[in-house]
Motif scaffolding. Sequence first.
Motif, PDB file in Angstrom:
ATOM      1  N   LYS A  61      -4.600  -3.779  20.366  1.00 15.34           N
ATOM      2  CA  LYS A  61      -5.803  -3.591  21.173  1.00 15.34           C
ATOM      3  C   LYS A  61      -6.851  -2.839  20.356  1.00 15.34           C
ATOM      4  O   LYS A  61      -6.515  -1.985  19.540  1.00 15.34           O
ATOM      5  N   THR A  63     -10.495  -0.662  20.953  1.00 17.00           N
ATOM      6  CA  THR A  63     -11.556  -0.098  21.780  1.00 17.00           C
ATOM      7  C   THR A  63     -12.805  -0.040  20.915  1.00 17.00           C
ATOM      8  O   THR A  63     -12.845   0.666  19.906  1.00 17.00           O
ATOM      9  N   ILE A  76     -18.902  -8.790  23.426  1.00 10.79           N
ATOM     10  CA  ILE A  76     -18.063  -9.275  24.532  1.00 10.79           C
ATOM     11  C   ILE A  76     -18.272 -10.759  24.827  1.00 10.79           C
ATOM     12  O   ILE A  76     -17.518 -11.363  25.585  1.00 10.79           O
ATOM     13  N   ASP A  83      -9.357 -10.940  25.042  1.00 11.85           N
ATOM     14  CA  ASP A  83      -8.086 -10.334  25.445  1.00 11.85           C
ATOM     15  C   ASP A  83      -7.675  -9.153  24.580  1.00 11.85           C
ATOM     16  O   ASP A  83      -6.692  -8.484  24.872  1.00 11.85           O
ATOM     17  N   GLU A  86     -11.746  -3.892  24.364  1.00 16.33           N
ATOM     18  CA  GLU A  86     -12.503  -3.304  25.473  1.00 16.33           C
ATOM     19  C   GLU A  86     -13.682  -2.563  24.861  1.00 16.33           C
ATOM     20  O   GLU A  86     -13.598  -2.075  23.732  1.00 16.33           O
TER      21      GLU A  86
END
Length: 200
Positions: A61, A63, A76, A83, A86
């Motif tokens: 992931k 950020t 985005i 997926d 963020e």
Amino acid sequence: MADLFEGKAKNWDASDRSRILSSGIGACIIKNVALDESMHVLDFGAGTGLIASQVAPYVKKITAVDVSESMLEKLISKLELIDKVEVLCQDITVKPIGIKYDLIMSAMAMHHVQDTDNMIKQLAAHAKLGGKIALADLDAEDGTFHSKGTEGVYHNGFDRNVFEIILKRYGFRDIHFETALTFQGENDSYTIFLALATKG
């Protein structure tokens, strides 16, 4: 806070300059950091996600944090990041996230932060013990990398020795520098360093 990149975001990825810098820096990060699928990564000054797009396939992931809402909107919109990434539109040097990361990476964002000492202090606070950093920016230059009068540029690159001293001050060890690439500008060439270290 004014979004200094609002007018630049739309065509940012199409720029040869953006493409060359991000490609060289991303390749250098992938080559020099042992990425794995368990990692939660903080991308400081993530922009449109040009570095995140390269690193995302290798980690769990990302950020992506930036103070430019328009740049993050571009990020985005990228299907390959939906997926994996963020986004947070905030200045973590004054408003920390409260999470510690396995890797903190950054590409060409640090010269846009006025207080380098506080920036490194806050990045250290976001790094896990044993976590890694991979921070890329300009070596010290004569101020010609950016067009005269460009807003939001606080440093004409960084001296590697001075930068290392700050990293040590905030608990980083095993510090070393790689030259990610040499960028040929209109009138001069500029070297881009990648500072690598571990949170002690």
